[in-house]
Design a protein around this motif. Structure first.
Motif, short mmCIF file in Angstrom:
data_model
loop_
_atom_site.label_atom_id
_atom_site.label_comp_id
_atom_site.label_asym_id
_atom_site.label_seq_id
_atom_site.Cartn_x
_atom_site.Cartn_y
_atom_site.Cartn_z
N ILE A 75 0.89 -1.16 0.00
CA ILE A 75 0.00 0.00 0.00
C ILE A 75 0.92 1.21 0.00
CG2 ILE A 75 -1.75 1.32 1.24
CD1 ILE A 75 -2.56 -1.36 2.61
N LEU A 76 0.72 2.11 -0.95
CA LEU A 76 1.57 3.30 -1.11
C LEU A 76 0.78 4.55 -0.74
CD1 LEU A 76 2.90 2.30 -4.63
CD2 LEU A 76 4.12 2.04 -2.46
N THR A 77 1.38 5.41 0.08
CA THR A 77 0.69 6.63 0.48
C THR A 77 1.63 7.82 0.38
OG1 THR A 77 -0.68 5.38 2.02
CG2 THR A 77 -0.62 7.77 2.32
N LEU A 78 1.19 8.83 -0.33
CA LEU A 78 1.88 10.12 -0.39
C LEU A 78 1.22 11.01 0.65
CD1 LEU A 78 3.70 12.29 -1.71
CD2 LEU A 78 1.82 12.70 -3.32
N GLU A 79 1.96 11.39 1.65
CA GLU A 79 1.47 12.33 2.66
C GLU A 79 1.96 13.71 2.25
OE1 GLU A 79 2.10 13.59 7.33
OE2 GLU A 79 2.96 11.72 6.62
N ARG A 80 1.02 14.65 2.15
CA ARG A 80 1.41 16.03 1.83
C ARG A 80 0.31 16.98 2.31
NH1 ARG A 80 -2.96 17.42 -0.66
NH2 ARG A 80 -3.47 16.50 -2.67
N PRO A 81 0.73 18.06 2.97
CA PRO A 81 -0.25 19.05 3.40
C PRO A 81 -0.99 19.64 2.20
CG PRO A 81 1.83 19.37 4.55
CD PRO A 81 2.08 18.37 3.45
N GLY A 82 -2.23 20.02 2.41
CA GLY A 82 -3.04 20.63 1.36
C GLY A 82 -4.41 19.99 1.30
#
Length: 142
Positions: A86-93
């Motif tokens: 499972i791939l997750t990009l964490e980024r504010p916004g």
């Protein structure tokens, strides 16, 4: 108050919806810019190893995630043969997908999709977690 999730006791993850719920439980909303890798064995049971990678660029270099994909494959071959990630990009916004999100989707699909099955790909943003569909990887990133 809810009991913290122990991945060893959690139900298997076999669908995109279950993967999104797992990401929401373990990553939640965005705090910083990083990638998260969750490894599942062949039956969908999560291996008790949650891998964050910080200091990632706004946009990936083409081929820049290949080494991470190879490392995940090595871990899976040892701890969960036949498994997936499972791939997750964490980024504010906001939840709205951005051009950099699409660039990351393309890079993750190209690097990981060739060597391991992807159970789900997501963005953890300010309000929660949304799917990062592989189809956006085909969209123009500029």
């Amino acid at each position: 108050m809810t009991t913290p999730l122990r991945v060893e006791d959690a139900a298997p993850v076999t669908t995109t919806e279950q993967a999104q719920d797992r990401v929401a439980d373990l990553v939640g909303h965005a705090i910083s810019r990083q990638l998260w890798f969750m490894l599942l064995d062949a039956c969908g049971r999560q291996i008790p190893l949650l891998i964050p990678v910080d200091d990632i660029p706004l946009r990936p270099k083409p081929g820049g995630a290949a080494d991470m994909a190879a490392a995940v494959v090595r871990l899976l071959s040892e701890h969960g043969p036949g498994g997936s990630v499972i791939l997750t990009l964490e980024r504010p916004g906001t939840a709205a997908l951005t051009a950099p999100d699409r660039a990351w989707a393309r890079e993750l699909v190209e690097s990981f999709g060739k060597v391991v099955r992807i159970t789900g790909m997501f963005v953890a943003h300010d309000e929660g977690v949304c799917e990062l569909p592989a189809t956006v990887a085909d969209a123009v990133a500029d």
